[in-house]
Design a protein around this motif. Structure first.
Motif, mmCIF file in Angstrom:
data_model
loop_
_atom_site.group_PDB
_atom_site.id
_atom_site.type_symbol
_atom_site.label_atom_id
_atom_site.label_comp_id
_atom_site.label_asym_id
_atom_site.label_seq_id
_atom_site.Cartn_x
_atom_site.Cartn_y
_atom_site.Cartn_z
ATOM 1 N N LEU A 25 0.838 -1.204 0.000
ATOM 2 C CA LEU A 25 0.000 0.000 0.000
ATOM 3 C C LEU A 25 0.878 1.261 0.000
ATOM 4 C CD1 LEU A 25 -2.879 1.129 0.068
ATOM 5 C CD2 LEU A 25 -2.814 0.961 2.567
ATOM 6 N N ILE A 26 2.003 1.190 0.709
ATOM 7 C CA ILE A 26 2.924 2.338 0.721
ATOM 8 C C ILE A 26 3.484 2.544 -0.684
ATOM 9 C CG2 ILE A 26 5.122 3.216 1.615
ATOM 10 C CD1 ILE A 26 4.553 1.724 4.221
ATOM 11 N N GLU A 27 3.885 1.438 -1.307
ATOM 12 C CA GLU A 27 4.463 1.553 -2.658
ATOM 13 C C GLU A 27 3.433 2.073 -3.651
ATOM 14 O OE1 GLU A 27 6.280 -2.195 -3.472
ATOM 15 O OE2 GLU A 27 8.044 -1.681 -2.272
ATOM 16 N N ALA A 28 2.223 1.547 -3.558
ATOM 17 C CA ALA A 28 1.175 1.985 -4.491
ATOM 18 C C ALA A 28 0.869 3.459 -4.270
ATOM 19 C CB ALA A 28 -0.081 1.141 -4.293
ATOM 20 N N ARG A 29 0.834 3.843 -3.013
ATOM 21 C CA ARG A 29 0.541 5.229 -2.671
ATOM 22 C C ARG A 29 1.606 6.163 -3.238
ATOM 23 N NH1 ARG A 29 -0.592 8.788 2.564
ATOM 24 N NH2 ARG A 29 1.424 9.800 2.525
ATOM 25 N N SER A 30 2.869 5.801 -3.045
ATOM 26 C CA SER A 30 3.902 6.722 -3.516
ATOM 27 C C SER A 30 3.945 6.746 -5.043
ATOM 28 C CB SER A 30 5.260 6.408 -2.901
ATOM 29 O OG SER A 30 5.733 5.216 -3.397
ATOM 30 N N ARG A 31 3.557 5.644 -5.665
ATOM 31 C CA ARG A 31 3.518 5.641 -7.130
ATOM 32 C C ARG A 31 2.474 6.645 -7.643
ATOM 33 N NH1 ARG A 31 2.225 0.354 -8.071
ATOM 34 N NH2 ARG A 31 3.998 -0.313 -6.824
ATOM 35 N N VAL A 32 1.308 6.688 -7.017
ATOM 36 C CA VAL A 32 0.263 7.579 -7.554
ATOM 37 C C VAL A 32 0.302 8.994 -6.976
ATOM 38 C CG1 VAL A 32 -1.357 5.771 -8.265
ATOM 39 C CG2 VAL A 32 -1.461 6.641 -5.923
#
Ligand SMILES: Cc1ncc(COP(=O)(O)O)c(C=O)c1O
Length: 425
Positions: free
Chosen positions: A23-30
């Motif tokens: 979720l952290i990775e997805a968040r920083s991607r978007v």
């Protein structure tokens, strides 16, 4: 500190790790790199009630940090008011509606008589942005004095008066002084602004000096205001943090200082999480702006926002939250000070009502940024949420919802004592 470091944004922020949550990775991607998460081990919250928050695994946290859900997370009276108005009508201020008038009357009744008009927006940044425009029109000047770690928001104009965002933030028309507001500093800032051709438009202060490290001394503001007014400027009291009863001795932080502001800005706790903010003003100060600049804010002051804000006032009054802030805040402060007395690396414990700052020092008695961060993260592991503030990033920021109870104080103190013991501080 590295380039681009901001105390307010980075003192307690997650800095990544090899086993980052998807979720952290997805968040920083978007969302990109500008956003920050709190804690070395970020918290994923899914539910809140009163002073308690719950994560995705159902673990309970004691909220000793959040001042937006000020009357408690998911307060039923606020939910009810919002739901009812949302199910009835939500438009904007180009139509007549009672809620905005009735709410404004209640809000202004909590202010000194001189502060007699109010305009609405959605964020503290917008309210401060508007206040700067009003001040400039009234004074014919653009120079602004702020404190050296101040944060007043994120529009271009208020970013420029927010030194906590880093040296590059500050505008050429802004002078930063220490939160002690010493006479000589204020005089030098005034002289410098005058020599620079900016003149003096406003002194802008958060009246509890939150991001400066929480400085409750009520004797320093009035002389600074007098000097600024003598130079033609006005006082903008930024009540985004201390407003709505937090300091335990009334609705507004400025009252403690014995000053009557020209402009008052507010936001965060105003509607318990609905995006509602306002700028209250002395009508004589506002007139020069308001008679020539029409104002419309699509969402500001809409019936749902006003219903939420009115419900918050109901709860503050009905549940006696200002006196709760004084009583429970006093007990919390006394208990933390008692623990601090046994720990040489804990310095001053200061604050007002339910807003506490606790200094963390190193062995030489100097500000200990790493120590403070360590305590904040250790408290998080014990599921008690706090943060840090101050120019040196070493002041623990303890600022719970106003419904904090004596039982919450006991839990806080037990965990804080445990953390101090395990840190050897
Ligand atoms: C003192 C102060 N003023 C203004 C603001 C800006 O408010 P907002 O984030 O609602 O724009 C903040 C936000 O943290 C604040 O603490």
């Amino acid at each position: 500190m590295s380039a681009g470091f901001s105390n307010i944004m980075d003192s307690n922020s997650y800095s990544g790790g090899p086993d980052a949550d998807p979720l952290i990775e997805a968040r920083s991607r978007v969302l990109g790199p500008a956003y920050r998460l709190f804690y070395d081990n970020p918290v994923h919250l899914v539910r809140g009630q009163g002073t308690k928050l719950y994560d995705a695994e159902g673990r309970e946290y004691l909220d000793a940090y959040n001042n937006v859900a000020s009357v408690g997370h998911c307060h039923p009276h606020v939910i009810d008011a919002v739901t009812r108005q949302m199910s009835t009508l939500n438009t904007h201020t180009r139509y007549l509606h009672e809620t905005i008038v009735e709410y404004s009357q209640r809000l202004l009744a909590s202010m000194p008589d001189e502060v007699d008009q109010v305009m609405y927006a959605c964020t503290g940044s917008e309210a401060n942005d508007l206040a700067l425009r009003v001040a400039a029109k009234y004074t014919g000047a653009t120079g602004v004095i702020v404190t050296e770690e101040a944060y007043h928001g994120n529009t271009e104009a208020v970013y420029a008066i927010s030194p906590s965002m880093g040296a590059e933030a500050l505008g050429p028309h802004v002078r930063a002084v220490s939160p002690r507001l010493e006479r000589a500093e204020i005089a030098a800032a005034i002289a410098d602004l005058q020599q620079g051709g900016f003149g003096v438009s406003a002194l802008v202060v958060d009246t509890i000096f939150s991001s400066d490290g929480i400085h409750p001394d009520p004797s320093i503001l009035a002389p600074a205001v007098a000097a600024v007014r003598a130079a033609g400027g006005v006082l903008i009291a930024d009540e985004v943090q201390p407003g709505f009863g937090r300091t335990g001795d009334g609705m507004w932080g400025f009252t403690r200082h014995g000053v009557v502001p020209d402009l008052v800005t507010m936001g965060k706790p105003m509607a318990n999480g609905m995006p509602v903010s306002a700028m209250a003003a002395r009508s004589d100060v506002l007139a020069g702006f308001a008679t020539v600049v029409p104002y419309f804010n699509t969402f500001g002051g809409n019936p749902v926002s006003m219903a939420a804000a009115a419900a918050v006032l109901d709860v503050i009054e009905g549940e006696g939250l200002i006196s709760n802030a004084a009583t429970v805040g006093g007990a919390l402060s006394a208990e933390v000070a008692r623990l601090a007395a046994d720990h040489p690396r804990i310095g001053q414990v200061r604050g007002a009502g339910l807003y506490l700052g606790v200094e963390v020092l190193d062995d030489a008695g100097l500000p200990d940024r790493a120590g403070a961060k360590g305590i904040v993260n250790a408290m998080r592991e014990r599921r008690v949420l706090i943060s840090v503030c101050g120019g040196d990033g070493n002041v623990l920021k303890i600022r719970p919802p106003l419904v904090f109870s004596m039982a919450d104080v006991d839990r806080f103190v037990a965990e804080f004592g445990g953390v101090l013991a395990s840190f050897g501080v």
